[in-house]
Design a protein around this motif. Structure first.
Motif: not given
Length: 339
Positions: A14-21, A289-293, A309-318
């Motif tokens: 979780i902490s590693l994914y928080l770094i990604f976020l 499949v959901f994440l690819i969508f 705004i926000g799409t870049q962060a969502v794109h990278l996290m997904a």
């Protein structure tokens, strides 16, 4: 400690994914150079909140290492000092690692919070390697994976410093991203090693397609950072607020990144199809499949709607989550094959 170790592994993931976020938010807001130095920020452990705090003033006290802005240049205090009425260049060394001298308190604190998240994750990884030592005699793989992830985290910290020192060199950022994904793979392997195993029907084609899907995701994420490089270069030329230019006349890398999505969709929907038809029972494939969508939707929005705004962060996290789920699904399939 052995009983608590699975929980530590989960917290580490979780902490590693928080770094990604946090990192994705830094890139989304253009805050990568919010702190010109590393690990401090303008020489402070707690960064300034206004440019006035780091502007040279007469009859003021500065500690060694403090960074000031004077005449659109950065200077570092060579020792503890108190200024006189005139600026004395002998007391200051010009900051030459880069020439980025803009101060924006929002960028500074966004980058600083990103670093704090990384520091907290570092302590979690210390607990991780300590707990893994308890398994050395009976399960050396657990200890080795833990130490491998820890040392790669140290390497990531050094890369973070290099990113700042080189003023966000795109190649270093790409390596930074890929190493983060490798750490995710190590942690997921660790989680799988200590988790109860569920037996699924084995399908050779499914297993091979999984390997292809993981490799494709790595390629796509790496290529995505190169596309982001193009945007960063445009930002340097036209400013962060002007988004109209962001994907005008893009390079071949962008078209490859966009078109390669078709191959990724086909491979992963093939996995979904096999899972349904052969009744393999893998639940993770639905999330994949959901994440690819989600990746496709955010990618389309960034191109046609001028990067909302926000799409870049969502794109990278997904993308990072997609890689993690695909890799863990491959671990499950490989385990069945080896039985």
């Amino acid at each position: 400690m052995k009983k608590r170790f699975p929980k530590i592994v989960q917290i580490a993931i979780i902490s590693l994914y928080l770094i990604f976020l946090a990192g994705s938010i830094v890139r989304m807001t253009g805050s990568g150079m919010g702190c010109p130095d590393w690990p401090k920020c303008f020489g402070y452990y707690i960064p300034p909140t206004s440019e006035e705090e780091i502007t040279w003033k007469p009859n003021s006290t500065y500690k060694k290492g403090f960074i000031i802005i004077k005449e659109e240049a950065l200077f570092v205090a060579e020792e503890d000092l108190k200024t006189s009425n005139e600026f004395n260049p002998k007391n200051w060394e010009k900051y030459t690692k880069h020439d980025y001298t803009t101060f924006n308190k929002y960028h500074t604190w966004t980058e600083y919070i990103n670093r704090l998240v990384s520091v907290v994750a570092g302590f979690v990884f210390l607990f991780l390697i300590y707990g893994s030592l308890k398994f050395w005699k009976e399960h050396k793989k657990i200890t080795l994976l833990s130490f491998g992830a820890f040392f790669l985290m140290l390497f990531e910290a050094w890369l973070g410093k290099t990113v700042v020192d080189t003023n966000l060199t795109p190649t270093i950022i790409t390596i930074h991203m890929v190493v983060g994904l490798i750490i995710i793979a190590l942690l997921l392997n660790l989680k799988f090693s200590i988790s109860p195993k569920k037996i699924y029907p084995y399908n050779a084609l499914f297993n091979k397609l999984l390997i292809v899907s993981v490799v494709f995701s790595l390629i796509q994420i790496a290529m995505g950072t190169q596309v982001r490089q193009f945007i960063d270069e445009q930002v340097k030329l036209f400013g962060f607020e002007n988004k109209n230019h962001s994907l005008m006349n893009p390079s071949l890398k962008f078209y490859f990144h966009r078109s390669f999505t078709i191959a990724i969709v086909l491979v992963n929907f093939g996995l979904f199809y096999l899972n349904q038809v052969k009744k393999l029972g893998y639940k993770l494939i639905n999330w994949i499949v959901f994440l690819i969508f989600l990746e496709a939707i955010t990618g389309i929005l960034m191109y046609y709607a001028e990067i909302p705004i926000g799409t870049q962060a969502v794109h990278l996290m997904a993308g990072a989550l997609l890689f993690g789920l695909q890799f863990y699904l491959w671990l499950q399939s490989r385990h069945v094959r080896n039985q």
